[in-house]
Design an enzyme around this catalytic site. Sequence first.
Site: not given
Ligand SMILES: CC(C)(COP(=O)(O)OP(=O)(O)OC[C@H]1O[C@@H](n2cnc3c(N)ncnc32)[C@H](O)[C@@H]1OP(=O)(O)O)[C@@H](O)C(=O)NCCC(=O)NCCS
Length: 397
Positions: A268, A262, A265, A194, A319, A344
């Site tokens: 992104h 958070k 799953g 990825h 996920d 991976r």
């Molecule tokens: C993957 C991830 C880290 C991407 O994050 P990012 O691009 O840095 O975006 P952010 O974490 O800054 O999220 C932006 C906004 O969406 C919210 N958000 C994003 N993913 C969320 C989730 N899974 N649950 C709840 N809120 C979420 C954040 O709280 C943030 O809100 P805010 O602007 O009010 O603070 C994030 O979506 C996440 O933590 N997901 C859960 C973990 C996960 O499934 N990881 C696998 C990725 S393949």
Amino acid sequence: MTTEPDIKKGLAGVVVDYTAISKVNPETNSLLYRGYPVQELAATQPFEAVAYLLWHGELPDEVQLAQLRTLERSYRHLPADVRAVIDRVPIDAHPMDEVRTAASLIGARDLAGMGSVLDASGSAEENLARSIRLFAVLPAIVAYGQRRRRGLDPIEPRDDLDYAANFLWMTFGDVPEDVVVDAFNRSMILYAEHSFNASTFTARVIASTLSDLYSAVVGAIGALKGPLHGGANEAVLHIFDEIGDASNVVPWLDEALAHKRKIMGFGHRVYKRGDSRVPTMKAALDTLVEHYGRQEVAELYDKLESEFVSRKGIYPNLDYPSGPAYNLMGFDTPTFTPLFVAARVTGWTAHIMEQLASNALIRPLSAYNGPDERHVEGYVPDEAMAAVAARAEEAAD
Ligand SMILES: CC(C)(COP(=O)(O)OP(=O)(O)OC[C@H]1O[C@@H](n2cnc3c(N)ncnc32)[C@H](O)[C@@H]1OP(=O)(O)O)[C@@H](O)C(=O)NCCC(=O)NCCS
């Protein structure tokens, strides 16, 4: 006047380098491995062929695939000293720590006798051989990890089985029906690569120092463990266990969102309107739900997805379907992220080799926002320090 540096927190939106290995296009919701849509690969290829594609840039012909399979089968066995080290990892440690430790030992065994760190990065041929070795032995490590936690001995690999079927054999001691093997094979392909995700970038950073491929993979395993990255597939199952069944989704979500939790799953960094891999993995999950007669899993899945998407506009990532799919296959929840490692490692090693083929040390800059210069009380500058101070004064003039 000093200008504020343009900091890209989390390197969000920063294009660091070219890669010919995969292309993620959030606009068209597509993911290509060496030009091939991942969905096509998942529908038609064994995982070994996709590994070959990632490493060599082309799908193998029959002879090339047979050669890779012969090599892969020759390294499948869990070496006795690796088993002994795994056995010394505390039984209640996270299996990712076990996999990281085992991968490190595989590297140390392979590189034993290497005189100097100057030789560490290896030739392209050596690194391909190392990649195949890791790819081949990781299933034995992951499978034994799950068995050990269940108080069971490792199972010897079987030469008559392909990668996916043999992985399941070594974990469970039988080969499940084709529908299960196929779902597992698809999940490996979807997880394989990825672009510059956190663990792959970690691997590239380590490789860029001309350290060895095993060290780069060990670092990548550490990065993948985090719940914002690979650890999310395990976290999805914890959430499913907490919720129980579809009728509890609404109150559970009300509470979780009120506490700003958070929801693992979902979301992104790159895909903002859905992860291109989800429909393929969801279809595989559906076949498993049907196969095992576990409709309640699909109900919980669908309800949480529709509630969360309608409230937050944030879509599931890979996920989300893979967590429940691995659960249905019989994997214990802590084994999910190690499965991701086994998949991976193909992408990581392809990237390590690509990095080395046109290397530049990865070393970004930072903007300092700590205390202004200050001095230890009673310190009397020596000559060297006086020269530094003089140079600083000159530069300031
Ligand atoms: C993957 C991830 C880290 C991407 O994050 P990012 O691009 O840095 O975006 P952010 O974490 O800054 O999220 C932006 C906004 O969406 C919210 N958000 C994003 N993913 C969320 C989730 N899974 N649950 C709840 N809120 C979420 C954040 O709280 C943030 O809100 P805010 O602007 O009010 O603070 C994030 O979506 C996440 O933590 N997901 C859960 C973990 C996960 O499934 N990881 C696998 C990725 S393949």
